[in-house]
Design a protein around this motif. Structure first.
Motif, PDB file in Angstrom:
ATOM      1  N   GLU A  29      43.598  19.928 -26.080  1.00  0.00           N
ATOM      2  CA  GLU A  29      43.121  20.181 -27.439  1.00  0.00           C
ATOM      3  C   GLU A  29      41.912  19.316 -27.781  1.00  0.00           C
ATOM      4  O   GLU A  29      40.983  19.773 -28.461  1.00  0.00           O
ATOM      5  N   LYS A  33      38.154  20.751 -28.709  1.00  0.00           N
ATOM      6  CA  LYS A  33      37.438  20.318 -29.915  1.00  0.00           C
ATOM      7  C   LYS A  33      36.050  19.788 -29.561  1.00  0.00           C
ATOM      8  O   LYS A  33      35.060  20.084 -30.244  1.00  0.00           O
ATOM      9  N   ASP A 211      47.296  19.795 -34.063  1.00  0.00           N
ATOM     10  CA  ASP A 211      46.479  20.906 -34.551  1.00  0.00           C
ATOM     11  C   ASP A 211      47.232  21.563 -35.708  1.00  0.00           C
ATOM     12  O   ASP A 211      48.171  22.333 -35.493  1.00  0.00           O
ATOM     13  N   CYS A 212      46.815  21.248 -36.921  1.00  0.00           N
ATOM     14  CA  CYS A 212      47.530  21.740 -38.105  1.00  0.00           C
ATOM     15  C   CYS A 212      47.303  23.230 -38.354  1.00  0.00           C
ATOM     16  O   CYS A 212      47.983  23.825 -39.192  1.00  0.00           O
ATOM     17  N   SER A 213      46.365  23.827 -37.635  1.00  0.00           N
ATOM     18  CA  SER A 213      46.192  25.275 -37.742  1.00  0.00           C
ATOM     19  C   SER A 213      47.130  26.007 -36.790  1.00  0.00           C
ATOM     20  O   SER A 213      47.393  27.202 -36.957  1.00  0.00           O
ATOM     21  N   SER A 406      45.115  14.784 -37.839  1.00  0.00           N
ATOM     22  CA  SER A 406      44.749  16.134 -37.407  1.00  0.00           C
ATOM     23  C   SER A 406      43.801  16.029 -36.218  1.00  0.00           C
ATOM     24  O   SER A 406      43.114  15.019 -36.030  1.00  0.00           O
ATOM     25  N   ARG A 407      43.746  17.070 -35.397  1.00  0.00           N
ATOM     26  CA  ARG A 407      42.864  17.049 -34.227  1.00  0.00           C
ATOM     27  C   ARG A 407      41.397  16.867 -34.637  1.00  0.00           C
ATOM     28  O   ARG A 407      40.629  16.217 -33.922  1.00  0.00           O
ATOM     29  N   ASP A 408      40.999  17.422 -35.760  1.00  0.00           N
ATOM     30  CA  ASP A 408      39.611  17.269 -36.201  1.00  0.00           C
ATOM     31  C   ASP A 408      39.297  15.812 -36.526  1.00  0.00           C
ATOM     32  O   ASP A 408      38.229  15.297 -36.168  1.00  0.00           O
ATOM     33  N   CYS A 411      39.148  13.922 -33.193  1.00  0.00           N
ATOM     34  CA  CYS A 411      37.946  14.270 -32.424  1.00  0.00           C
ATOM     35  C   CYS A 411      36.723  13.539 -32.972  1.00  0.00           C
ATOM     36  O   CYS A 411      35.870  13.070 -32.206  1.00  0.00           O
TER      37      CYS A 411
END
Length: 421
Positions: A29, A33, A211-213, A406-408, A411
């Protein structure tokens, strides 16, 4: 980051999808990203084999296989595959990939022209690969530490020979010394490594995340997981139960024998059922313990495809995080915790240290010390009997994890670190 700061990044790891597990998710993941943000990303990994120790037929007999997953070039190479049982077999597995990955890199280095590599540890033996790549081919590396070896192996009693401990400690020190930086998934690991005379500025807190999506409560509310939920309800027959879920590795570190003890003490609570999902070295022993106790309130399930994990978690009334209380685990943050939190599930925790501090700060669950049966039963009863409080903890969990893990968010932290190198 500016266009001029985009990098050619190589991840080197024994673990990668289609395998299921924490490092597989974390690395794949993050790689995606970084690619989506304009970096050129490459993966050098082992052929699929974890945790069964069985290599699928299509990967056998080939030293190097090139694929593309999510638009990312993936190079798979040899590993001595063996079930995750026995110290010697695991040792051979790790050593084989360290050697094979270096040889594979020599074959593909001109093709990928990596500016920097991110090398996963454990296994600690990846230090051989990382150091050799730097000294022979001039490729700097970030040593990405998700568990501190040999410290963990020593504290778990897996490594006792003083000479081998000394050799492993020497390799660990060399890995840090030659690296461009050390990435740590918990603050406890940061502190551990800084105590070993590694420069503060080269040690970075770059935690795991979610990944919250993908683990999406909004998708759950809109019926996006309904088909998988119906499948699980039919399979497990637990529709009207308060499910206490553990999913992930079933090993010594997770101390799941204590969870079985809690299940035994809760056998008279018809509403509560314990569901343990995953594989690992301790699974057979736990299944035998459940059989010998005659427990009907515990079920086991093999690893479930990642695509179905949000639906599985949605069935839970509470999700378990459990760790032995040893020094290295007081600085641990199990990755499954973030997934539970993203799905708005309260955490039932048996642990000590950093993960307890996080849950208490987030007000996202109830924690007790490993082995404290009375406290664990009290916390379980509170979650099972007070729906309003449990729901509030779930909301707190989601808010905290989406803002911080979150992954964002993670990243962006990686990009800032890469930009400094």
């Amino acid at each position: 980051m500016s266009d001029t700061a985009k990098k050619r990044i190589l991840f080197i790891t024994p673990y990668y999808p289609p395998e299921i597990g924490a490092p597989q998710s974390r690395i794949s993941e993050l790689a995606k990203k970084l690619k989506d943000r304009g970096h050129e990303v490459f993966i050098l990994c082992a052929v699929p084999n974890y945790p069964s120790g069985v290599i699928p037929k299509e990967y056998r007999g080939k030293f190097l296989i090139k694929q593309k997953i999510n638009g990312i070039p993936v190079y798979r190479t040899y590993i001595f595959a063996a079930p995750n049982k026995g110290f010697l077999k695991r040792l051979l597995t790790h050593l084989s990939f360290a050697a094979a990955s270096l040889l594979a890199f020599a074959k593909i280095r001109r093709e990928i022209n990596a500016e920097i590599s991110i090398v996963e540890s454990p296994p600690l033996f990846m230090a051989f690969t990382a150091i050799a790549m730097k000294l022979i081919f001039g490729v700097p590396y970030i040593f990405n530490v998700s568990d501190v070896w040999p410290d963990s192996a020593v504290e778990l009693g897996m490594l006792k020979n003083k000479f081998l401990i000394k050799c492993a400690s020497f390799l660990e020190a060399a890995a840090y010394k030659f690296s461009a930086g050390v990435a740590c998934v918990t603050r406890g690991i940061v502190d551990n490594i800084r105590r070993k005379n590694v420069e503060f500025r080269r040690v970075h807190f770059l935690p795991n995340g979610v990944d919250c999506s993908f683990f999406s409560h909004e998708k759950l509310a809109s019926g996006g997981y309904d088909a998988d939920i119906s499948e699980f309800q039919a399979k497990f027959g637990l529709k009207d139960k308060f499910i206490v879920l553990y999913s992930g590795t079933i090993g010594i570190s997770q101390n799941l024998g204590f969870l079985i003890d809690i299940a035994e003490k809760s056998a008279d609570k018809e509403k509560i059922h314990f569901l343990i999902v995953g594989d690992g070295a301790e699974r057979e022993k736990l299944e035998e313990k459940v059989r010998s106790l005659g427990l009907k309130n515990v079920s086991f399930e093999r690893l479930i495809p990642k695509a179905k994990m949000p639906a599985l978690i949605s069935l839970a009334g509470a999700c378990v995080v459990s760790l032995l209380d040893i020094a290295v685990f007081r600085g641990a943050l199990p990755s499954k915790m973030y997934e539970y939190m993203a799905m708005k599930k309260p955490i039932l925790m048996f642990a000590a240290g950093e993960c307890v501090e996080l849950i208490e700060k987030a007000r996202a669950g109830l924690a007790s010390y490993p082995g404290d049966t009375a406290a664990a039963l009290k916390n379980l009863a509170a979650l099972a009997e007070d729906n309003k409080a449990s729901a509030e903890m779930g909301e707190n969990a989601f808010k905290f994890v989406s803002e911080n893990f979150s992954r964002d968010v993670i990243c962006s932290k990686w990009e800032k670190t890469l930009e400094k190198l």
